[in-house]
Each structure stands twice: as C-alpha cells, then as structure tokens.
Scaffold this motif. Structure first.
Motif, PDB file in Angstrom:
ATOM      1  N   LEU A   1       2.551   4.206   6.300  1.00 22.37           N
ATOM      2  CA  LEU A   1       2.338   2.759   6.387  1.00 22.37           C
ATOM      3  C   LEU A   1       0.874   2.393   6.176  1.00 22.37           C
ATOM      4  O   LEU A   1       0.544   1.414   5.496  1.00 22.37           O
ATOM      5  N   ARG A   2      -0.013   3.172   6.775  1.00 20.06           N
ATOM      6  CA  ARG A   2      -1.439   2.897   6.622  1.00 20.06           C
ATOM      7  C   ARG A   2      -1.857   3.059   5.150  1.00 20.06           C
ATOM      8  O   ARG A   2      -2.695   2.303   4.651  1.00 20.06           O
ATOM      9  N   THR A   3      -1.266   4.044   4.483  1.00 20.98           N
ATOM     10  CA  THR A   3      -1.576   4.248   3.070  1.00 20.98           C
ATOM     11  C   THR A   3      -1.109   3.062   2.233  1.00 20.98           C
ATOM     12  O   THR A   3      -1.842   2.570   1.358  1.00 20.98           O
ATOM     13  N   VAL A   4       0.102   2.585   2.495  1.00 17.35           N
ATOM     14  CA  VAL A   4       0.636   1.430   1.760  1.00 17.35           C
ATOM     15  C   VAL A   4      -0.268   0.220   1.950  1.00 17.35           C
ATOM     16  O   VAL A   4      -0.627  -0.475   0.988  1.00 17.35           O
ATOM     17  N   ILE A   5      -0.667  -0.037   3.193  1.00 17.59           N
ATOM     18  CA  ILE A   5      -1.494  -1.218   3.488  1.00 17.59           C
ATOM     19  C   ILE A   5      -2.889  -1.073   2.894  1.00 17.59           C
ATOM     20  O   ILE A   5      -3.430  -2.005   2.285  1.00 17.59           O
ATOM     21  N   ASN A   6      -3.481   0.102   3.064  1.00  9.91           N
ATOM     22  CA  ASN A   6      -4.854   0.306   2.582  1.00  9.91           C
ATOM     23  C   ASN A   6      -4.955   0.311   1.058  1.00  9.91           C
ATOM     24  O   ASN A   6      -6.039   0.108   0.497  1.00  9.91           O
ATOM     25  N   LYS A   7      -3.825   0.533   0.391  1.00  4.92           N
ATOM     26  CA  LYS A   7      -3.809   0.459  -1.073  1.00  4.92           C
ATOM     27  C   LYS A   7      -3.464  -0.946  -1.566  1.00  4.92           C
ATOM     28  O   LYS A   7      -3.220  -1.151  -2.750  1.00  4.92           O
TER      29      LYS A   7
ATOM     30  N   VAL B   1       5.492  -3.356   2.609  1.00  9.25           N
ATOM     31  CA  VAL B   1       5.517  -2.833   3.975  1.00  9.25           C
ATOM     32  C   VAL B   1       6.924  -2.917   4.552  1.00  9.25           C
ATOM     33  O   VAL B   1       7.427  -1.965   5.170  1.00  9.25           O
ATOM     34  N   THR B   2       7.600  -4.050   4.341  1.00 15.51           N
ATOM     35  CA  THR B   2       8.956  -4.226   4.852  1.00 15.51           C
ATOM     36  C   THR B   2       9.909  -3.217   4.238  1.00 15.51           C
ATOM     37  O   THR B   2      10.756  -2.631   4.932  1.00 15.51           O
TER      38      THR B   2
ATOM     39  N   ARG C   1      -3.690  -3.621  10.091  1.00 19.18           N
ATOM     40  CA  ARG C   1      -4.134  -4.888   9.519  1.00 19.18           C
ATOM     41  C   ARG C   1      -5.291  -5.509  10.288  1.00 19.18           C
ATOM     42  O   ARG C   1      -6.072  -6.274   9.715  1.00 19.18           O
ATOM     43  N   ARG C   2      -5.425  -5.200  11.563  1.00 16.48           N
ATOM     44  CA  ARG C   2      -6.554  -5.756  12.305  1.00 16.48           C
ATOM     45  C   ARG C   2      -7.747  -4.792  12.338  1.00 16.48           C
ATOM     46  O   ARG C   2      -8.702  -5.009  13.070  1.00 16.48           O
ATOM     47  N   GLY C   3      -7.669  -3.741  11.532  1.00 18.06           N
ATOM     48  CA  GLY C   3      -8.827  -2.870  11.333  1.00 18.06           C
ATOM     49  C   GLY C   3      -9.017  -1.786  12.364  1.00 18.06           C
ATOM     50  O   GLY C   3     -10.099  -1.191  12.445  1.00 18.06           O
TER      51      GLY C   3
END
Length: 461
Positions: A191-197, A204-205, A122-124
């Motif tokens: 997790l990165r895939t979920v967030i980036n989509k 996420v939870t 989330r912070r890139g």
C-alpha cells in the motif's frame, strides 16, 4: 556514575544470601515449586469463601472456556448477555457463539488496520517512526474493547454456539494470528508503494479489495464461514419444545436478544489515576478500533470509588457487570483468589512486590495495564454499605477457583481494576454528560488501550 558488577561485589551478594537461613530454605523450596505457590499466604486462603450479601438471581451455565486465545472481551460480553436471555426464555443453560463474533472481528480488524496504514502513509508517518512501528509490531491480535464488541453486535448480530461452534483456530488462535500478521505487514509495504508512486484513491481501493479477499479466505479456512441464516431449536426448563427461524444473526439479536440486553444502552467507564489524565474527561486512543466507520472507542474517566459504587448498584438490581483488569498481579490462579495479600513475597524473598508504586505510577512506569476482561456476579457489602469482596465469572473453564468462579477483594479492585460496563440507567447525569465531550486523544501505545492488544490464554497464569 555507573555501577559495575565486579567479582568482589558479586561475592559479597553470594555470601549474604548463603548466610541467610530463610533465603536458603526459600531457594530449596523454589527448586521444585512455583515461586508464587511458595509465597501463598495460608491464612488468606482458608479465610476465603464464596458467600455474598448480593448476588444476581442466577449464573450462566455452562462455564465458558476461551482456551488458548485472547477472546476474553468477547466471552465476558456474551456471558453478561446470556443471563437475561436465559431468564427470558426459561432455559437451563445457553451459550452464544464466541467464534461467530471472533470471525467478524478478525475480518474487520484486518480491514481497519490496512485503512489506518493508508491514513498514516498519506499523513506522512515514517514506516520506522514510533507510530507505524508500534502498529506493525502487532498488526492484529485477539484482544478488544467494549466499544469494539458493540460495533460487531450491532452490525452482525449474534447466534447460538451450536449454530457456529468452535474450531481449532478459535480455541488455539496463535497460528492464524501469525499468518494474518505476516500478510498485513506485506500488504502495508504494498500500500505504501502504491501511494508513494502517486496512486490515486481508485488504485488504493483496488489494492485493498484484493488484499481483503485474501484475508477473508485465510480467516474462513481457519474459522469456517458463518451461516447467513440459522434455525434455533431448544427445550425450556419445562421440557417444552421451541423452534425459532430461519433468521439471520442480526434478526436474532434484534428480535430475541436486544429486548433483554441492548449493548447500546451500556456505557464504559474507566479509572485512570495518572496526574495528566484528569477525572471527568473523555479519552480515546489513536488508531484503536476494529471497524472502519464504526463506533469510536471512548473512555469516560472516573475515580475508582465511582466504578465500585456503580458495580454495586448494578448487581443489587440483578445485573452482572463486564469489567477489565490486570489479571496476573497478586493472583492465586489455581485457587482463583485476587487479593493484594494472597502472596507473602517478603517472607520468601526478603523484599515485597507490587507495593513500591501507586496505581498511577504502575501505569506510568510500565508495570501495569489491562490484560483481561471478566464478569462481576456478586458482591458483599458491609453494614455501612461498603463493598468488601466480589464474585467473578471467568472464561477459563471449571478448573480454576470455585468451578470457574474467582473471588476478588475490594482492595484488589482498587489497585488492578481499570474499566467497567454498566447500564446507563445506573449512571448519574453528570457522569453521562462526559460522553458528549470531544475525547482527548492518547497515543496509540498508551496503556489504556492495552486490553485490545492482549492475548491472555489461561495457560500462561
């Protein structure tokens, strides 16, 4: 300008070594002997004895053994804790369950790591950037820091070893750790895939809950599931029978252990002499921890003389001391001697070792870092009050040193001890005041965080 190892130069080196009788003798000796055994200084060995001017009233029995695992920080804490506990309840011997805290640390550590991966995404932070790459290199391991064990004990309590004994994977943790590391890297990608989509907090939870259910299953299968309650039955020294419980591990700690050893009354001090890390300041390490919403790992940086003085005061008052060090340097492992002069490298190799860099330089150039936690139980003071040597309770069984106890010189302490934990009552107010500071954040790869990333089974030394 570059130096190429030409055949002429290599031939010059060969002729030089073969012309030196001392080098030929050392080469022959090294053919069948450990180089460190070959360098052992006999005069230092025969001058070593385990007699001290100040010693804690009694030492823990039995001698503990972490086997092929990196749980030294847990063992050292529970070894310190059991001494006042044994005295309070008039016991011949006692062990707290190291596997119990290991179970909860593995579970909490995996959850902490995954939450940090969410935060980094989330912070890139790029997955191939230095921070995420460093964290993914070793997503979970056996090592830990003092503040981490405080997190575990204050949330989960403790229990006798007989109520949750060692399993194969507790004593030989590599296979379990490798399985968990593989899953954590896989989960990080998910997790990165979920967030980036564009996944929201709920998505996420939901992902984390499912992932941690699988982690729980793996850890439970390897270590067993700790009992929710237990009953402690024991005989005291007078052979009188006692029964405590049933009660929870947290109730056991709160009602029976905390009254003699409160982990929250203990403070952690380090000595980091690097020029950029001033004494009298608080430090922490980025992404270093073992529990979401847990206690922050904080280092109170002080000169090594302050650490030595507080260790002496603690032992004189009858309290042993948890400490972190770099165990493998200038160490005769089988004999259990930590002395900067225990090996005569120059006599064997024509060059000395571990003397060309200061303690600060070794940290800066990657030559030094904390690798092991143990316990001080005794000290010898000169007539002027200067500490001369120390007795050390280790967790490698009885085969090393004097039935499991090592001996350390104060010169070795100054060079290779980095961290101690003592009761706050021994610490001056101006030193305690450092804990009220906002800590300086060191990068995740800083060597001061190394004890939490180490796996140091005794078979490696």
């Amino acid at each position: 300008m570059s130096l190429a190892l030409t055949s002429e130069l290599v031939e010059q080196y060969r002729e030089q070594v073969e012309s030196e009788s001392s080098s030929v003798l050392a080469m022959n000796a090294c053919f069948k002997a450990d180089p460190l055994d070959m360098c052992l200084c006999r005069s230092k060995v025969i001058a070593t004895n385990h007699v001290f001017t100040h010693k804690v009233e009694s030492e823990g029995r039995p001698v503990t053994n972490q086997k092929s695992s990196g749980r030294c920080w847990i063992f050292a804490c529970l070894n310190v804790m059991r001494l006042p506990f044994i005295k309070q309840y008039n016991l011949e011997e006692f062990e707290f369950s190291q596997s119990y805290l290991f179970f909860w640390d593995k579970l909490e550590r995996c959850n902490y790591f995954l939450n940090k991966m969410v935060e980094c995404t989330r912070r890139g932070e790029d997955v191939e950037g230095r921070l995420v790459s460093f964290l993914l290199h070793d997503p979970v391991n056996d090592g830990g820091q003092w503040d981490m064990i405080v997190n575990l004990i204050t949330r989960y309590g403790v229990m006798p070893k007989k109520s949750f004994p060692e399993s194969f994977s507790a004593e030989n943790s590599m296979r379990m750790t490798k399985i968990l590391q593989s899953k954590l890297r896989e989960y990080t990608r998910e997790l990165r895939t979920v967030i980036n989509k564009g996944g929201d907090d709920a998505a996420v939870t939901e992902t984390l809950i499912r992932q941690m259910s699988e982690i729980y299953r793996i850890v439970s299968i390897c270590l067993g599931i700790p009992p929710q309650t237990f009953t402690w039955e024991y005989y005291d020294k007078a052979k009188a029978y006692h029964k405590v419980g049933p009660l929870t591990p947290l109730e056991f700690y709160t009602e029976y252990v905390k009254i003699v050893y409160n982990v929250e009354d203990k403070v952690c001090l380090v000595t980091d002499p690097r020029p950029n890390n001033a004494y009298g300041l608080a430090y922490t390490v980025d992404c270093l921890g073992n529990m979401v919403d847990g206690r922050l790992t904080v280092y109170n940086n002080q000169p090594v003389e302050t650490l030595m003085k507080l260790c002496c005061e603690s032992i004189k008052s009858g309290e042993c001391v948890w400490f972190g060090c770099e165990v493998g340097k200038r160490f005769a492992g089988k004999l259990g001697i930590q002395d900067i002069d225990i090996h005569n490298f120059k006599a064997a190799f024509g060059v000395d070792v571990n003397v060309g860099l200061s303690k600060a330089d070794r940290l800066i150039y990657g030559e030094s870092l904390m690798t092991h936690a143990m316990v001080f139980t005794a000290v010898t003071l000169t007539e002027s009050g200067t500490p001369e040597k120390w007795r050390v309770e280790n967790s490698w069984g009885e085969d090393r040193g004097e039935k499991g106890y090592l001996i350390m010189t104060s010169e070795w302490f100054r060079e290779f001890v980095f961290e101690i934990v003592v009761d706050r009552k021994h610490v001056p107010e101006e030193v305690l005041a450092v804990f009220t500071q906002e800590p300086v954040v060191l990068p995740a790869w800083d060597p001061m965080g190394s004890l939490a990333y180490q796996v140091t089974p005794h078979t490696h030394l």
